[in-house]
Design an enzyme around this catalytic site. Structure first.
Site, short mmCIF file in Angstrom:
data_model
loop_
_atom_site.label_atom_id
_atom_site.label_comp_id
_atom_site.label_asym_id
_atom_site.label_seq_id
_atom_site.Cartn_x
_atom_site.Cartn_y
_atom_site.Cartn_z
N ASP A 188 11.17 77.86 28.64
CA ASP A 188 9.80 78.23 28.29
C ASP A 188 9.73 79.08 27.06
OD1 ASP A 188 11.06 79.97 29.97
OD2 ASP A 188 9.23 80.50 31.08
N LYS A 224 17.11 77.46 32.22
CA LYS A 224 16.09 78.31 33.00
C LYS A 224 16.86 79.04 34.11
CE LYS A 224 11.58 78.85 34.07
NZ LYS A 224 10.88 79.80 33.52
N ASP A 234 11.61 66.20 21.23
CA ASP A 234 10.54 65.73 20.83
C ASP A 234 9.24 66.61 20.17
OD1 ASP A 234 11.13 63.07 21.53
OD2 ASP A 234 9.19 62.57 22.36
N TYR A 266 17.84 63.08 35.63
CA TYR A 266 17.85 61.78 35.39
C TYR A 266 19.07 60.86 36.22
CZ TYR A 266 15.42 63.15 31.36
OH TYR A 266 14.65 63.53 30.44
N ASP A 304 15.31 66.65 26.21
CA ASP A 304 14.31 65.50 25.98
C ASP A 304 12.88 65.99 25.59
OD1 ASP A 304 13.24 62.98 26.11
OD2 ASP A 304 13.06 62.93 28.56
#
Ligand code: NAD
Length: 363
Positions: free
Chosen positions: A221, A189, A249, A142, A245
Site C-alpha cells: 500500500d 504485505k 500498470d 493466480y 500486476d
C-alpha cells in the site's frame, strides 16, 4: 556473437511493430558484427485461423530451439466481443509462458526526458526516474486453489508461495541490481499475509549473498503511494504476482504511453520479449502504431539474454535522439504547445534505423 531469434508477430499491430524490432536487430548485427539468424512462427488469432490452435506445436518447437523470442501481440475483436468462444488467442501466450518456464516478468520504467509532459504526473517529480520491476509469474492467487460455496455466496482464492519460487526470482532481481544502481526494494504485505512473511524472510536470506546491494522492504500500500510521490527513489523493485500486476500498470503511466514500454519474461531458458501493449484493433493497418516499444523490447533482449549492453544503449540513445529532434508518433504527440513532426509507424522505424547507423560510425 551468434544467436538464433524466433520472431512471433501475432495479431493486429503486432506484425507492423515487430517488423521494426526485427529491422533494428538486423542493423545491430551489421553494426557490431554479430551473426543473428531468424525464424518466424504463428501464435494467437493468426494461428487459430491457420491451424485451429493458438499455439501450434511447430511454434513451441521453434521457441524451444531459439536463444530468444521477439513477440508482437495477440488478440482480435471477434474474441473480445464474444467471451464464450472456447479457443482464444491469449491461450497461446499463457501456454508458451508456461512451457518455457518463464517465472520472472521484467518491466523497465524508463522515462525519456522529452516525454516528461506526456505523463499525468508533474515533470519535476518524474525527471530521472529509471525503475526495473521484477514481478513473479508462477505463484500467488493466480495459481492457488479457487473455491466457491454451494450457495455461490462465498468464494476464495488461495494466495500461495513456495520458498524456491521466491528464491529464484530474488536472485535474478539482485543480479540485475548489481548491474544497475545497487538498490533493491522488495514489496509485500508481511504485516498481514503469511505468504508475504515467507516472501520477506526469503528475500532477507538471499540479501546476505549480495552485500553490495542496499535492500529495503516496503508494504504494497505504501509502495503504491511512493511510486507516484517520489518514483526516483526506486531502482529495482521485486514483488509477487498480484502486487506486481497492479504496481506495474500504475508505473506504466509514469512513462506516458503504452507505445513506449517493453517487457521481458525470463526463466532459466529462452527469454521472451514484447511490448506491453496489445493488438490495438482500432489502429491496425493504418500506419499509426508506435514501433518504439517493440524496438525497446529488442534492446532488452540484447542486454538481458545476450549481455550486449553497449548495443542496447545505442538503441536507447537513437530513440532519445529521435525524440529530441521533435519526431513523434501520434500517441506521444499530445502536447500541442510543441511543434512536433508526427510520423507513421514506418517513418518512425526508418528514422530509428538511420540514427542507429549514424551513431555506429560516429561513436
Ligand atoms: P491495447 O494495448 O491493444 O490498446 C489500448 C489503446 O492503446 C488503444 O487505443 C490502442 O490504439 C493504443 N495503443 C496500443 N499500442 C499502441 C501503439 N504501439 N501505438 C499507438 N497506440 C497504441 O489494449 P486493448 O485495446 O485493451 O486490447 C486490444 C486487444 O489486445 C484485445 O484483444 C486484448 O485481448 C489484446 N491484448 C493483448 C496483449 C498481448 O498480446 N500481450 C496485451 C493486452 C491486450
Amino acid at each position: 556473437m551468434k544467436k538464433h531469434i524466433l520472431v512471433i508477430p501475432g495479431d493486429g499491430i503486432g506484425p507492423e511493430v515487430t517488423t521494426w524490432g526485427k529491422a533494428v536487430l538486423e542493423q545491430i548485427a551489421t553494426s557490431f558484427n554479430h551473426e543473428f539468424t531468424y525464424d518466424e512462427a504463428l501464435m494467437g488469432h493468426a494461428a487459430i485461423e491457420a491451424t485451429g490452435n493458438p499455439l501450434p506445436d511447430e511454434t513451441l518447437e521453434k521457441a524451444k530451439k531459439s536463444d530468444a523470442i521477439l513477440f508482437g501481440a495477440v488478440g482480435h475483436a471477434k474474441y473480445d466481443n464474444d467471451p464464450s468462444l472456447k479457443v482464444r488467442p491469449e491461450q497461446g501466450l499463457l501456454k508458451i509462458r508456461k512451457e518455457l518456464g518463464l517465472y520472472a516478468n521484467l518491466r523497465p520504467i524508463l522515462l525519456f526526458d522529452e516525454l516528461l509532459n506526456a505523463s499525468s504526473i508533474k515533470a519535476s517529480i518524474l525527471k530521472g526516474t529509471d525503475i526495473l520491476f521484477f514481478r513473479e509469474l508462477t505463484g500467488d492467487v493466480y495459481f492457488g486453489e479457487k473455491l466457491r460455496s454451494e450457495d455461490r455466496h462465498t468464494a476464495s482464492d488461495l494466495m500461495i508461495y513456495h520458498k524456491y519460487e521466491v528464491e529464484r526470482i530474488a536472485h535474478k532481481a539482485y543480479e540485475a541490481a548489481m548491474q544497475r544502481g545497487r538498490k533493491l526494494c522488495s514489496v509485500d504485505k508481511a504485516n498481514v499475509l503469511e505468504s508475504s512473511r515467507l516472501w520477506r524472510e526469503t528475500v532477507q536470506e538471499i540479501a546476505k549473498q549480495y552485500p553490495e546491494v542496499e535492500t529495503t522492504h516496503m508494504f504494497v500500500d505504501n509502495a503504491a503511494m511512493q511510486l507516484i510521490k517520489d518514483p526516483k527513489q526506486f531502482d529495482v523493485v521485486l514483488t509477487a504476482n498480484l502486487f506486481g500486476d497492479i504496481l506495474t500498470d500504475e508505473a506504466s503511466q509514469i512513462a506516458g504511453s503504452m507505445g513506449m514500454l517493453a517487457s521481458a519474461s525470463v526463466g532459466d531458458g529462452t527469454g521472451f520479449f514484447e511490448p506491453i501493449h496489445g493488438s490495438a484493433h482500432d489502429i491496425t493497418g493504418k500506419n499509426l502504431a508506435n514501433p518504439l516499444a517493440s524496438i525497446l523490447s529488442v534492446a532488452l533482449m540484447l542486454e538481458i539474454s545476450f549481455g550486449l549492453k553497449e548495443e542496447a544503449e545505442l538503441i536507447i540513445s537513437a530513440i532519445d535522439q529521435v525524440l529530441k529532434e521533435g519526431f513523434r508518433t501520434g500517441d506521444i504527440a499530445d502536447d500541442t504547445t510543441s511543434p512536433y513532426k508526427v510520423l507513421g509507424t514506418e517513418e518512425m522505424g526508418k528514422l530509428v534505423l538511420k540514427f542507429i547507423t549514424q551513431k555506429t560510425y560516429t561513436n
